[in-house]
Scaffold this motif. Sequence first.
Motif, mmCIF file in Angstrom:
data_model
loop_
_atom_site.group_PDB
_atom_site.id
_atom_site.type_symbol
_atom_site.label_atom_id
_atom_site.label_comp_id
_atom_site.label_asym_id
_atom_site.label_seq_id
_atom_site.Cartn_x
_atom_site.Cartn_y
_atom_site.Cartn_z
ATOM 1 N N ALA A 274 3.767 13.968 4.390
ATOM 2 C CA ALA A 274 5.151 14.080 4.879
ATOM 3 C C ALA A 274 5.496 13.050 5.964
ATOM 4 N N PRO A 275 4.603 12.799 6.941
ATOM 5 C CA PRO A 275 4.956 11.815 7.974
ATOM 6 C C PRO A 275 5.158 10.396 7.413
ATOM 7 N N TYR A 276 4.700 10.165 6.195
ATOM 8 C CA TYR A 276 4.819 8.821 5.596
ATOM 9 C C TYR A 276 6.107 8.648 4.789
ATOM 10 N N PHE A 277 6.944 9.676 4.778
ATOM 11 C CA PHE A 277 8.212 9.581 4.040
ATOM 12 C C PHE A 277 8.995 8.364 4.552
ATOM 13 N N GLY A 278 9.430 7.510 3.614
ATOM 14 C CA GLY A 278 10.199 6.315 3.990
ATOM 15 C C GLY A 278 9.319 5.135 4.368
ATOM 16 N N LYS A 279 7.980 5.361 4.420
ATOM 17 C CA LYS A 279 7.073 4.261 4.825
ATOM 18 C C LYS A 279 6.232 3.798 3.628
ATOM 19 N N GLU A 280 5.762 2.576 3.727
ATOM 20 C CA GLU A 280 4.869 2.060 2.684
ATOM 21 C C GLU A 280 3.452 2.577 2.902
ATOM 22 N N VAL A 281 2.777 2.889 1.820
ATOM 23 C CA VAL A 281 1.364 3.299 1.869
ATOM 24 C C VAL A 281 0.633 2.577 0.737
ATOM 25 N N ILE A 282 -0.690 2.721 0.721
ATOM 26 C CA ILE A 282 -1.455 2.207 -0.418
ATOM 27 C C ILE A 282 -1.890 3.405 -1.250
ATOM 28 N N PHE A 283 -1.539 3.337 -2.529
ATOM 29 C CA PHE A 283 -1.853 4.390 -3.480
ATOM 30 C C PHE A 283 -3.110 3.944 -4.220
ATOM 31 N N GLY A 284 -4.107 4.843 -4.331
ATOM 32 C CA GLY A 284 -5.334 4.479 -5.034
ATOM 33 C C GLY A 284 -5.628 5.468 -6.150
ATOM 34 N N ILE A 285 -5.957 4.942 -7.312
ATOM 35 C CA ILE A 285 -6.355 5.837 -8.410
ATOM 36 C C ILE A 285 -7.515 5.199 -9.168
ATOM 37 N N ARG A 286 -8.536 5.988 -9.449
ATOM 38 C CA ARG A 286 -9.696 5.457 -10.169
ATOM 39 C C ARG A 286 -9.359 5.300 -11.649
ATOM 40 N N PRO A 287 -9.959 4.298 -12.299
ATOM 41 C CA PRO A 287 -9.683 4.051 -13.723
ATOM 42 C C PRO A 287 -9.894 5.283 -14.606
#
Length: 367
Positions: A274-287
């Motif tokens: 929730a605190p990251y709403f409106g902010k850029e983050v790095i999304f990670g997903i394994r193959p």
Amino acid sequence: MAQVSLKNISKVFPGNIYAIKDINLGIESKEFVVFVGPSGCGKSTTLRIIAGLEDATEGQVYIGDQLVNNVPPKDRDIAMVFQNYALYPHMTVYENMAFGLRLRKYPKAEIEARVQEAASILGIEKLLHRKPRELSGGQMQRVAVGRAIVRKPLVFLFDEPLSNLDAKMRVLMRTEIKKLHMRLQTTMIYVTHDQIEAMTMGSRIVVMKDGLIQQIADPITLFDKPVNKFVAGFIGSPPMNFVKGPVIKKDGKLYFNEGTFQVKIIDAMAKVMAPYFGKEVIFGIRPEDIYDKLFVSEAPPENTIKATCEVIEPMGSEAYIYLNTGKNSLVAKVGGHDKPAINQDMDLVLDMSKVHFFDKDTDITII
Ligand code: ATP
């Protein structure tokens, strides 16, 4: 007792090169600990400091209860196996293995018994009369290990011992070293840059980068709960996919917006995100957490995306599909029977319960 502890160890080489910085680590007696990290991260320096082949600029090394900073390598009760085996070319296998014991003035019968025992453990009894040039890489590796075993040291140190072997022999030797550990019940510290070797061999793994410890954990914890983007990307093959984008809201729910697709952040992660709403983050997903929709019974639209198949690498039981979303490249690990056509548009389902988020500025894991 053969525990090893490193307290605030740093090593600065001439030219102000910090090879390792403030390393703190306790290795239990009989543990199998692996140091892993990319070239130049300081793993060999750490091992060489434990062996006494290198002095720490700062900090203390303990083997058992003894502070060993000023104890020469030969008196540390350790044995080291090197990448290049370091066998004496003019000596037979027997003489190579017996050499260290002869220097220490062991009785002849004791030497004979120890060499025979080690040779039998390693299955090299028939090679004892040969010279190193008459051996294969795998056999030389065994002799190098044998030379360490005969010493019956408190601690074994291995510095990339399998990197000169071909892929098949490496796999074989790594199980042999694991079996050896179970049989000898001795502390082993093993250095490698190969994350698969680290994952398969270590009961605990120390991941290093730029002279710093990133994370110390068992293999499954490292895989499931990496502390930062570096560890997340280093452990696992093919590596985790990373995509940058903002956290947005749709109908009051948090989504990650890649640009060409939006995926819903599961409720269990929503509070932390929730605190990251409106902010850029790095999304990670394994193959392995990306599925071809054709093979999934449930494909909710909020975690289904579109991407084009660019390359397929069939591996037999599984296949790696290299995808393009129009903005980012992704890799999916799918079943070997899945054969999309090149340039085919695919619907893919992301397992959102398995994804990771990292802080864009610090690379530290958010969840
Ligand atoms: P690799 O997997 O390539 O062996 P590593 O993780 O074992 O790498 P180290 O050999 O410990 O890394 O080196 C750590 C850093 O210290 C590197 O930047 C390296 O260049 C530097 N270094 C190592 N030995 C020396 C030395 N004798 N003099 C100067 N710098 C050194």
